[in-house]
Design a protein around this motif. Structure first.
Motif, PDB file in Angstrom:
ATOM      1  N   VAL A 123       0.853  -1.178   0.000  1.00 26.08           N
ATOM      2  CA  VAL A 123       0.000   0.000   0.000  1.00 26.08           C
ATOM      3  C   VAL A 123       0.895   1.236   0.000  1.00 26.08           C
ATOM      4  O   VAL A 123       1.707   1.422   0.906  1.00 26.08           O
ATOM      5  N   ASP A 176       1.303   5.256   0.145  1.00 29.03           N
ATOM      6  CA  ASP A 176       0.578   6.454   0.551  1.00 29.03           C
ATOM      7  C   ASP A 176       1.539   7.625   0.517  1.00 29.03           C
ATOM      8  O   ASP A 176       2.532   7.640   1.248  1.00 29.03           O
ATOM      9  N   ALA A 195       2.809   2.269   3.180  1.00 35.61           N
ATOM     10  CA  ALA A 195       1.962   2.355   4.367  1.00 35.61           C
ATOM     11  C   ALA A 195       1.660   0.970   4.927  1.00 35.61           C
ATOM     12  O   ALA A 195       1.191   0.844   6.054  1.00 35.61           O
ATOM     13  N   GLY A 196       1.918  -0.041   4.130  1.00 32.43           N
ATOM     14  CA  GLY A 196       1.680  -1.383   4.630  1.00 32.43           C
ATOM     15  C   GLY A 196       2.008  -2.430   3.583  1.00 32.43           C
ATOM     16  O   GLY A 196       1.897  -2.177   2.390  1.00 32.43           O
ATOM     17  N   LEU A 207      -3.930  -6.785   5.712  1.00 32.71           N
ATOM     18  CA  LEU A 207      -3.992  -5.333   5.576  1.00 32.71           C
ATOM     19  C   LEU A 207      -5.332  -4.788   6.064  1.00 32.71           C
ATOM     20  O   LEU A 207      -5.398  -3.709   6.648  1.00 32.71           O
ATOM     21  N   SER A 224      -4.848  -4.438   9.610  1.00 31.61           N
ATOM     22  CA  SER A 224      -3.758  -3.662  10.203  1.00 31.61           C
ATOM     23  C   SER A 224      -3.536  -2.306   9.550  1.00 31.61           C
ATOM     24  O   SER A 224      -2.996  -1.402  10.170  1.00 31.61           O
ATOM     25  N   CYS A 225      -3.947  -2.137   8.297  1.00 29.99           N
ATOM     26  CA  CYS A 225      -3.510  -0.941   7.584  1.00 29.99           C
ATOM     27  C   CYS A 225      -4.673   0.020   7.355  1.00 29.99           C
ATOM     28  O   CYS A 225      -5.636  -0.293   6.648  1.00 29.99           O
ATOM     29  N   GLU A 226      -4.537   1.182   7.930  1.00 25.30           N
ATOM     30  CA  GLU A 226      -5.633   2.155   7.878  1.00 25.30           C
ATOM     31  C   GLU A 226      -5.883   2.650   6.449  1.00 25.30           C
ATOM     32  O   GLU A 226      -7.011   2.724   5.985  1.00 25.30           O
ATOM     33  N   TYR A 230      -5.294   1.109   3.739  1.00 25.01           N
ATOM     34  CA  TYR A 230      -5.912   0.048   2.967  1.00 25.01           C
ATOM     35  C   TYR A 230      -7.401  -0.065   3.285  1.00 25.01           C
ATOM     36  O   TYR A 230      -8.231  -0.246   2.394  1.00 25.01           O
ATOM     37  N   GLN A 231      -7.700   0.073   4.543  1.00 27.28           N
ATOM     38  CA  GLN A 231      -9.111   0.021   4.955  1.00 27.28           C
ATOM     39  C   GLN A 231      -9.902   1.114   4.258  1.00 27.28           C
ATOM     40  O   GLN A 231     -11.008   0.895   3.775  1.00 27.28           O
TER      41      GLN A 231
END
Lengths: 621, 608
Positions: free
Chosen positions: B566, B568, B573-574, B581, B584-586, B588-589
């Motif tokens: 990911v 950013d 970012a992840g 993800l 754990s990954c904002e 990505y969310q």
């Protein structure tokens, strides 16, 4: 650069002239009619033109008369000299002085006349060019949008630039060429006849020879010019293809192949290039030779005639000059047909555009829409709207909808379903066939177009930006905005971050076609522009189609704030963006097939539900 | 302008021959007036007897001696010599035209080739610097300009001084003592030309800029009609156009008026010279310093001198345009390519051990030239063979930039990228790229047919492999529907097939290459969902051992990737699988949420 925006290539022209001999000229479809129109158009300048013509004729006559006058002085000198040798007299200084002074006076007069004439003519042709350009530019704003959807931009563009330019240059030249060439030819003929009809006859033999040679050169060079144009077009095509596909060429290690292809075309271009140049270049030496032929003939025969006493020694000098000056106007007359052809072709294309049908005139009513009523349940109303792009092909049948202020209307459907049509009607890019559209209770046709449109903030799929800094481009939404307002709008559109990574940030100059930023970035800039414009009704036409969904979601957050209290029309192909709309209009093949909220439409299990499901089909793996 | 010549060859000898021919031509041309003067002075005055004084002839004629036969012979003799010289003038002129046309065209050919080759060797950094549009104009219009100027120079630039100098020599040789008239005339003309040039040159130079400006404004108005109307900016645009148009008008008006002054002025000077020569010549003849024929020849010489001078000044008006063009070409030719092959490439290393395909980013950063911030900062990850690595992130986060570093379209500005542990900048670009199957965001096809496009990587691709590639790329369906199958024509840019078909052909092209590493730059977005799914499935089957890197916007496309990166704002970012993800990954969310509703996401995961 897409095909649409290219300027149509015209045959290559040498600057400041009708081109080398043999270069095929473009032809107008209706030569007579166009020339007539052009003459009417030039009617405003008829007195100025008349003066120009009189001056040109007078100036030419004085010039043509010069050698004749000079010959008198030379004859007097010669006779005086002979007399002196024979001891029977001397040179008549007074007579020679008088003649020369008069001659000088004529020359000065001729120069002055020619200058004034050129000065006025330059003014006329520039004014006409300017007027044509201005009329085209204003016409652009009055022509219905459908014209631009049907015609390539490059086509109109080349009318403004190439055609107007050709016309201006040709007008400047052709009138003068016609007037002066004809006057010169007649004048020289008269002068020559007055000196010696026999010698005139000999000089005239030159004419058909020149004509034949000209014909030969034109005939033979035309083939090579056509070839040359063909290969030039081909090589330019190759260049464009390779440069735009540069990355692919490299990724596939195709450099050598590409170069050898290019060299092949380049070789053929070279062959046809030098041949066309050479053959058309034959003309000058030939004409010079014929000129020299005349020169020799005049010298020998003139001398014989002098001995007989039938002409004077000065006459030979004059005659030589006349013979020399004779070929040029003939050459020019030979090229005048080409010149007129290309003038007519250019003028025709300009008139064609100026005669295009225009939009219906605005009404006189100038009340603005500014006084938007809050909580108006019928801010935008479609009432039994019928519409078709072509007469007889109705694609919107009896569409009715009332939109309360602050509501969101989504228009969805597959590509080519005509989603944009509703918006185009609302903004009055097109007029409804029957029925009406009301904004604030008033038929939109009763507003001035500009007043109506002032109320729509619009973000289109087509991301139009102009050459200028990013700051200027965003500011287009609101010309009076401060830098801070612009930056805030950019922040709201999530464009701020990428702008700061660019060289020079907000002051970065977007180039033509704005190709130095990506499609998605362009879209963000146009969104920022619309945010800055801050209008009561928002129209988003696939506004975020090139933006990734995450940014889109963010922008929508910003938009949501912006849209609060505003009516909005959102066109989208991604259904995820339109779920929350108050009303969803579902379009298929130009028709509105369903309308309702997301839940209503899903439960109806119609076309919308089908569309929606297809997006989430599972990966079979 | 001159700098450009150092790139060209084979122009020296034609130039020399042209100069030699022009000297011969000038000699012949300048001889004509001399014979003319002999015809008048000897042929007429002295009845063709050069050594007999006129008085004597008069007396003899009075005595009944007939000189007419001698005279006619003399006239015809001189006349035929003149004719012979005329033929020489014509032949040399034709030869000059031949040589200059060839030399000019050859110059154009060489320049085209050199510029084209140079641009082919450019990396993206150089292309960005000039912009593709500008490179196209330079390779087409500018070369054309230089070529035309070259032909004109060969014909006129050399001719004018040769003829001019020849004329001066002749004038001096007449010993009429009127050489000063020529000097004075040239002085006056020079003064006028300098004044006019000083006034007109700056205006003249602005011309192309103003035309460009008008073109630009017109194009913008035309392409933006709907935006302009939507914002109600018609009047502003009209004003913008008007100002560009007025500038152009004033500029053109000024130039045409200067020209309108120049022409009559030059005519006046020429005519004035003639009058002056006759006036002063009268005395010369009266005092016996010269003959009438000499004077007539003198007039002709003077006009020739003035004409050639005039020709030179005309050239100096035309040349600046070509000089600007030549400079623009020189800029290209002088550009140093920023990405070069290493002196001792490690290609061999890759040959001895079969390539595994571990592609690692080690602390890689990238910044566009002149940018304030890094577009990519300190990236660390490895893409493994046999796996699919996906890169996802917002617009402008640097996904495509990252991908462009791998085939070295751009050079990383920090850190290094390795392939099986070898720095990719240590192997040749050709070797590196031969290992990569690259599919760009915008599918670019080339004119030719479908087969030539799929076999773009080279002739080593067999027909079977081509058909296999088309199948994997889900292109065989629409290809078989075409009348000419694989021989179906593709127009420039691939405009005669739809966007989705273009994309599939572009993918087939990469697959046919049998690369070890596949790079897909958001290449699936033009495909509908079913095709997308089928294609990825087939690809997975086909390229089992390959390293696949996919840049994507749609989560659907990358859901099953072995590794998702990911990005950013230029940073990672992840890294992980979809499920990891999602937990754990904002960033990505956020992406996921923007594409699916909660229920859909949950449903999807439940389905898995």
């Amino acid at each position: 650069m897409s095909e649409k925006y290219k300027v149509k290539p015209r045959p290559h022209r040498r600057i400041g002239g009708p081109g080398p001999p043999g270069m095929p000229a473009e032809k107008a479809k209706d030569f007579k009619g166009t020339i007539k129109k052009l003459l009417i158009y030039m009617g405003n300048y008829k007195y100025a033109m008349l003066i120009v013509s009189i001056f040109a004729v007078a100036g030419t006559i004085f010039n043509v008369y010069g050698p004749k006058l000079l010959s008198r002085a030379i004859t007097e000198l010669f006779n005086g000299y002979m007399a002196k040798i024979m001891g029977s007299g001397g040179i008549d200084y007074a007579f020679i002085a008088k003649t020369l002074l008069f001659l000088l006076f004529l020359y000065v007069l001729s120069a002055v006349l020619n200058f004034i004439q050129g000065f006025i003519m330059a003014g006329i042709s520039q004014k006409i060019s300017y007027r044509f350009r201005q009329e085209i530019a204003e016409k652009i704003n009055r022509i219905p949008l459908k014209y631009f959807e049907a015609n390539a931009v490059g086509d109109v563009l080349s009318r403004i630039t190439n055609d107007v330019d050709t016309l201006g240059q040709n007008l400047n030249q052709s009138i003068l060429i016609v007037v002066t060439s004809v006057t010169t030819i007649i004048g020289i003929l008269v002068m020559m006849l007055s000196i010696s009809p026999l010698m005139t006859l000999i000089a005239l033999v030159i004419l058909p020879i020149t004509g034949i040679l000209l014909g030969f050169v034109v005939k033979h060079s035309q083939k090579y010019f056509t070839d040359y144009q063909k290969y030039l077009g081909k090589i330019n095509g190759q260049i464009e293809e390779v440069y735009t596909g540069h990355n692919i060429i490299k990724a596939y290690n195709r450099e050598d192949m590409t170069i050898s292809d290019f060299s092949g075309t380049n070789d053929r271009l070279y062959e046809s290039g030098w041949k066309s140049q050479f053959i058309s270049g034959l003309m000058m030496p030939m004409i010079f030779f014929i000129g020299n032929l005349g020169y020799v003939a005049v010298a020998v025969i003139g001398s014989i005639l002098t001995i007989n006493g039938s002409i004077q020694i000065g006459d030979i000098a004059a005659f030589i000059q006349y013979v020399r000056n004779f070929t040029q106007p003939i050459q020019q007359i030979a090229q005048i047909t080409n010149l007129l052809q290309s003038t007519a072709a250019a003028a025709e294309r300009i008139f064609e555009f100026l005669d295009e049908e225009e939009e219906v005139k605005d009404p006189d009513y100038s009340g603005s829409l500014k006084a938007m009523k809050d909580n108006d349940s019928k801010q935008v109303v479609f009432e039994n709207v019928h519409f078709g792009y072509e007469p007889g092909k109705t694609i919107i049948n009896d569409f009715s909808l009332a939109v309360a202020s602050g509501k969101m209307v989504a228009i969805v459907g597959p590509t080519g379903a005509g989603k944009t049509t509703i918006v185009k009607l609302l903004m009055r890019f097109y007029d409804v066939e029957s029925g009406r559209i009301l904004v604030n209770g008033r038929d939109i046709r009763d507003y001035k177009r500009s007043d109506l449109r002032q109320n729509f903030g619009m973000v289109l799929q087509d991301t139009w930006l102009f050459k200028g800094t990013i700051m200027e481009n965003i500011r287009y939404g609101k010309l009076a905005a401060t830098d801070t307002e612009v930056i805030n709008a950019a922040k709201a559109a999530y464009a701020h971050r990428f702008i700061t990574t660019l060289p020079e940030g907000y002051q970065m100059e977007l180039n033509e076609d704005a190709s130095n930023v990506s499609q998605g970035q362009k879209q963000l800039l146009t969104i920022a522009r619309a945010i800055l414009a801050d209008n009561p009704i928002l129209i988003l036409d696939e506004a975020t189609s090139s933006v990734d969904t995450r940014t889109e979601a963010r922008i929508q957050k910003a938009m949501a704030n912006l849209m609060a209290g505003r009516t909005s029309f959102v066109i989208a192909h991604r259904l995820s963006t339109t779920r929350d709309a108050d009303v969803i209009l579902v379009m298929r093949e130009g028709d509105i097939v369903e309308q309702g909220s997301h839940e209503e439409l899903i439960s109806a299990s119609g076309f919308y539900a089908e569309l929606y499901q297809s997006q989430f089909e599972q990966d079979p793996t | 302008m001159l700098k450009i010549f150092k790139h060209l060859e084979g122009l020296g000898w034609p130039a020399l021959v042209i100069i030699a021919l022009l000297i011969v031509q000038a000699y012949a041309e300048l001889s004509l007036p001399q014979y003319m003067s002999e015809i008048v002075d000897i042929g007429i005055v002295q009845r063709g007897l050069p050594d007999m004084p006129p008085q004597l002839i008069e007396i003899k004629e009075a005595e009944g001696v007939d000189f007419s036969r001698i005279q006619l012979d003399y006239l015809l003799n001189k006349g035929s010599i003149m004719l012979a010289f005329s033929v020489v003038v014509m032949i040399t002129a034709i030869a000059v035209s031949f040589l200059s046309a060839r030399a000019g065209a050859s110059m154009g050919r060489q320049l085209r080739e050199k510029v084209f080759k140079k641009i082919i060797s450019f990396s993206n950094a150089e292309i960005d610097r000039f912009s593709t549009a500008s490179l196209i104009t330079r390779s087409t219009n500018d070369i054309q300009q230089v070529q035309m100027a070259m032909i004109m120079s060969l014909q006129m630039m050399f001719k004018a001084p040769i003829l001019g100098i020849g004329g001066v020599i002749k004038v001096v040789a007449t010993e009429t003592g009127m050489g000063w008239i020529v000097g004075a005339a040239l002085g006056i003309i020079l003064a006028i030309v300098i004044i006019l040039m000083a006034v007109a040159m700056p205006v003249f130079k602005r011309m192309p800029l103003l035309i460009d400006r008008l073109n630009l404004v017109s194009r913008e108005i035309l392409t933006g009609t709907n935006v302009i109307r939507a914002f109600g900016r018609e009047k502003d645009e009209e004003k913008r156009f008007e100002s560009a148009s007025t500038d152009l008008k004033l500029n053109q008006l000024f130039i045409s008026r200067v020209m309108a002054l120049m022409m009559p002025l030059m005519m006046l000077i020429m005519n004035g010279i003639t009058v002056a020569i006759v006036w002063f010549g009268v005395r010369g003849v009266d005092y016996g310093d010269m003959m009438v024929g000499d004077m007539m020849a003198f007039i002709t010489y003077t006009i020739l001198i003035v004409m050639s001078f005039f020709m030179l000044t005309m050239m100096s008006v035309m040349l600046p345009r070509a000089i600007v063009s030549a400079k623009r070409l020189e800029e290209i030719l002088a550009t140093k390519v920023s990405i070069n092959d290493p002196e001792k490439p490690l290609d061999e290393k890759l040959k001895t051990v079969p390539l595994k395909g571990f592609l690692s980013f080690e602390n890689v950063s990238f910044r566009y030239p002149g940018a304030l911030e890094d577009a990519l900062a300190k990236l660390n990850f490895t893409a493994n063979p046999g796996e699919t690595t996906a890169i996802i992130g917002s617009t402008g986060c640097g996904k495509s930039t990252l991908l462009n570093l791998i085939p070295r379209f751009y050079e990383a500005t920090g850190g290094r990228i390795t392939l099986d542990g070898i720095d990719i900048s240590k192997i040749t670009q050709a070797k590196l790229r031969s290992l990569i199957g690259y599919v760009p965001q915008n599918a670019v096809l080339f004119s030719g047919d479908i087969a030539s496009n799929i076999k773009f990587a080279g002739d080593f691709i067999t027909d079977e492999q081509m058909i296999k590639a088309a199948k994997v790329a889900q292109a065989s369906g629409f290809i078989s529907e075409k009348e000419n199958q694989y021989e179906s024509e593709i127009s420039q840019g691939g405009t005669n097939v739809s966007g989705g078909q273009r994309q599939r052909l572009s993918i087939a092209r990469a697959i046919a290459k049998q690369a070890k590493i596949f790079l897909f730059d958001d290449s699936f977005s033009a495909l509908d969902y079913q095709t997308d799914v089928a294609l990825r499935k087939a690809l997975k089957q086909y390229a089992k051992k390959a390293t696949v890197i996919i840049v994507a916007q749609r989560i659907n496309t990358i859901l099953h990737s072995d590794k998702i990166i990911v990005l950013d704002e230029g940073e990672i970012a992840g890294i992980g699988t979809h499920e990891e993800l999602l937990n754990s990954c904002e960033a990505y969310q956020e992406i996921a949420n923007s594409q699916f509703s909660e229920e859909e996401l949950r449903g999807k995961i439940a389905y898995e």
